[in-house]
Design a protein around this motif. Structure first.
Motif, PDB file in Angstrom:
ATOM      1  N   HIS A 180       0.833  -1.205   0.000  1.00 52.19           N
ATOM      2  CA  HIS A 180       0.000   0.000   0.000  1.00 52.19           C
ATOM      3  C   HIS A 180       0.863   1.249   0.000  1.00 52.19           C
ATOM      4  N   PHE A 238      -5.876   7.376   6.919  1.00 51.88           N
ATOM      5  CA  PHE A 238      -7.068   6.873   6.234  1.00 51.88           C
ATOM      6  C   PHE A 238      -6.940   5.373   5.917  1.00 51.88           C
ATOM      7  N   HIS A 239      -5.837   4.989   5.317  1.00 52.44           N
ATOM      8  CA  HIS A 239      -5.652   3.568   4.983  1.00 52.44           C
ATOM      9  C   HIS A 239      -5.714   2.700   6.236  1.00 52.44           C
ATOM     10  N   SER A 263      -2.089  -0.931  -3.690  1.00 57.73           N
ATOM     11  CA  SER A 263      -3.169   0.033  -3.485  1.00 57.73           C
ATOM     12  C   SER A 263      -2.576   1.384  -3.119  1.00 57.73           C
ATOM     13  N   THR A 322      -3.319   5.414  -1.386  1.00 54.83           N
ATOM     14  CA  THR A 322      -3.978   6.624  -0.878  1.00 54.83           C
ATOM     15  C   THR A 322      -2.887   7.681  -0.855  1.00 54.83           C
ATOM     16  N   THR A 376      -3.519  10.909  -1.903  1.00 52.70           N
ATOM     17  CA  THR A 376      -4.301  12.151  -2.002  1.00 52.70           C
ATOM     18  C   THR A 376      -4.413  12.599  -3.457  1.00 52.70           C
ATOM     19  N   SER A 384      -6.704   2.236  -6.750  1.00 58.54           N
ATOM     20  CA  SER A 384      -6.701   3.607  -6.238  1.00 58.54           C
ATOM     21  C   SER A 384      -7.794   3.759  -5.184  1.00 58.54           C
ATOM     22  N   CYS A 385      -7.421   4.227  -4.006  1.00 54.28           N
ATOM     23  CA  CYS A 385      -8.395   4.473  -2.945  1.00 54.28           C
ATOM     24  C   CYS A 385      -8.396   5.953  -2.587  1.00 54.28           C
ATOM     25  N   ASP A 386      -8.353   6.793  -3.602  1.00 55.99           N
ATOM     26  CA  ASP A 386      -8.413   8.240  -3.376  1.00 55.99           C
ATOM     27  C   ASP A 386      -9.716   8.800  -3.916  1.00 55.99           C
ATOM     28  N   ASN A 387     -10.063   9.998  -3.422  1.00 58.96           N
ATOM     29  CA  ASN A 387     -11.342  10.638  -3.747  1.00 58.96           C
ATOM     30  C   ASN A 387     -11.306  11.364  -5.087  1.00 58.96           C
ATOM     31  N   ASN A 397     -11.575   6.985 -10.238  1.00 66.81           N
ATOM     32  CA  ASN A 397     -10.180   6.846  -9.795  1.00 66.81           C
ATOM     33  C   ASN A 397      -9.434   5.711 -10.502  1.00 66.81           C
ATOM     34  N   TRP A 451     -17.059   0.598   1.612  1.00 70.37           N
ATOM     35  CA  TRP A 451     -16.077   0.377   0.544  1.00 70.37           C
ATOM     36  C   TRP A 451     -16.789  -0.340  -0.593  1.00 70.37           C
TER      37      TRP A 451
END
Ligand code: CS2
Length: 439
Positions: free
Chosen positions: A29, A35-36, A122, A124, A126, A172-175, A179, A248
């Motif tokens: 990661h 956050f993660h 994965s 995060t 930003t 991708s686990c970003d906003n 993504n 999720w």
């Protein structure tokens, strides 16, 4: 005494329900922030407790050694403190095995991603970590720089290809809107420049599923660490504080194996877009509006701003009348109930979520949070009073004497100070790319 695999913790704190030492890492990661640790690592910990094997996480910080120095002396262990209106739940998360700092040991990061046991990388990092130009393509100069995710992933993919290994899932686990597709596009642009021989292999062997990730995670404070120390009886430098809620939704498009996250609360779906769009435009859109409007009215925290009746009215309109109509809901997705749930989450008095934390990186967040909604209504000849108030509050924030934490800070401040601020920021060729044209 410091928390570690050797320390005893009170029975009231839930401990990892599997043999940590027997697990191989299956996930690397990148961007192992709070956050993660409060989100994906918790789902992965649950999956291993439910019987999944070899999904340990190797965390990577691209620049700072802070998280490594918090977690490595603790054997990767840390506490999640979930605070709801009814109380606090504490649990120890064991999914993270160690944290690498790319700036200190770049080869270790490449080796971890290139390991045959790794299936998922994965992220995060930003919004700004994707290194996009205003038109959405890759900023190649930045992507060749020392702390670019693309360099590490590119080098590791080259090593996997050379060794005849399988491709990877890049998650991708970003906003960001879309993504997964954004990461795929940018990674391809990087490979086309630095590893052109890999592009076809990447297309055939790697997948970039889209995800909607949701859990509110305020920055941990010294007071949080002190409170956890008295509850645990040992010092945990890696504490993360969050709400009870977590969601999720993941596009079911993986290159290889994945933990059965769907058995522990995640949803695997064919199309993430309705959930992702609702989350970005309603939750995150409201958050950013709360931040700038709330700070302008002297509030410090989200729960204070949402308790201000005038602000609450603006936020309700933003979510229900402006954002919700732009979303093509999935069957069973109830946007009005979603707005109710968000208002309750924002009001959580146990979460001290600072507005200034949300206010950072506005130039990177506002396009997917506000401008897509504004453009949708503009096409239909309608105006959005709440989002326009939010834009005005952002400009006022940029004009204030607060420090501005944003990759475009200097240019934004200069543009906001003069006449035609809105035009210079959002107009044709402005600082923030947008389909919305200020009236
Ligand atoms: C927030 C998000 O800081 C911010 O910009 O809007 O971090 C938000 O708390 C999360 O996306 C919630 O899932």
């Amino acid at each position: 005494m410091r928390l570690s695999a050797e320390t005893l913790i009170p029975a009231s704190v839930q401990a990892p329900g599997y043999d940590r030492a027997a697990q191989t890492a299956g996930i690397v990661h990148i961007g192992i922030g709070a956050f993660h640790r409060a989100h994906q690592a918790v789902y992965t910990d649950d999956a291993m407790a439910a019987g999944e094997r070899d999904w340990g996480i190797i965390g990577v910080s691209l620049r700072s050694g802070d998280v490594a120095s918090q977690l490595n002396p603790q054997d990767g262990l840390y506490t999640v403190s979930a605070r709801s209106a009814v109380g606090t739940g504490l649990r120890l998360i064991g999914a993270v095995q160690k944290v690498l700092v790319a700036a200190d040991d770049p080869q270790a990061v490449i080796d971890a991603i290139a390991a045959p046991t790794t299936h998922i990388v994965s992220f995060t990092v930003t919004e700004k970590g994707y290194l996009r130009t205003a038109d959405g393509s890759l900023d190649l100069a930045a992507a060749k720089g020392p702390s670019s995710l693309y360099r590490f992933v590119g080098a590791a993919l080259a090593a996997r290809h050379a060794a005849g290994l399988s491709g990877l899932t890049l998650l991708s686990c970003d906003n960001l809107a879309n993504n997964g597709a954004v990461l795929r596009r940018l990674m391809r642009e990087y490979l086309a420049s630095d590893h052109p021989d890999l592009v076809d292999w990447f297309d055939a062997q790697c997948r970039c599923p889209a995800t909607m990730i949701d859990r509110i995670v305020p920055a941990t404070t010294d007071a949080d660490r002190a409170a956890i120390e008295s509850a645990l009886g040992v010092r945990d430098e890696g504490v993360v504080v969050t709400e009870g809620f977590s969601q999720w939704v993941i596009e079911n498009d993986f290159a290889g194996p994945l933990p059965r996250w769907e058995n522990v609360g995640a949803e695997l779906v064919a199309d993430v877009a309705p959930y992702e769009t609702a989350k970005l435009r309603m939750l995150n859109g409201a958050h950013s509006a709360l931040a700038y409007i709330g700070l302008g009215k002297g509030h410090d925290y989200v729960h204070q701003a949402i308790a201000d009746p005038a602000i609450r009215a603006v936020i309700e309109r933003l979510m229900r009348d402006e954002a919700a109509p732009t979303i093509d809901a999935a069957p069973g997705q109830d946007l009005s109930a979603y707005a109710d749930a968000l208002l309750a989450r924002f009001a959580n008095p146990a979460l001290h979520h600072r507005l200034i934390q949300i206010a950072m990186d506005g130039s990177q967040k506002i396009p997917q949070r506000w401008l897509e909604t504004l453009a949708w209504h503009q096409k239909r000849g309608a105006r959005c009073g709440s989002l326009e108030a939010a834009i005005a509050a952002w400009i006022a924030f940029l004009r204030s004497d607060r420090p501005i934490d944003d990759p475009l800070a200097d240019r934004l401040r200069a543009a906001a100070a003069g006449p035609y601020a809105i035009e210079r920021i959002f107009g044709e060729g402005g600082l923030v790319a947008s389909d919305w044209r200020p009236a």
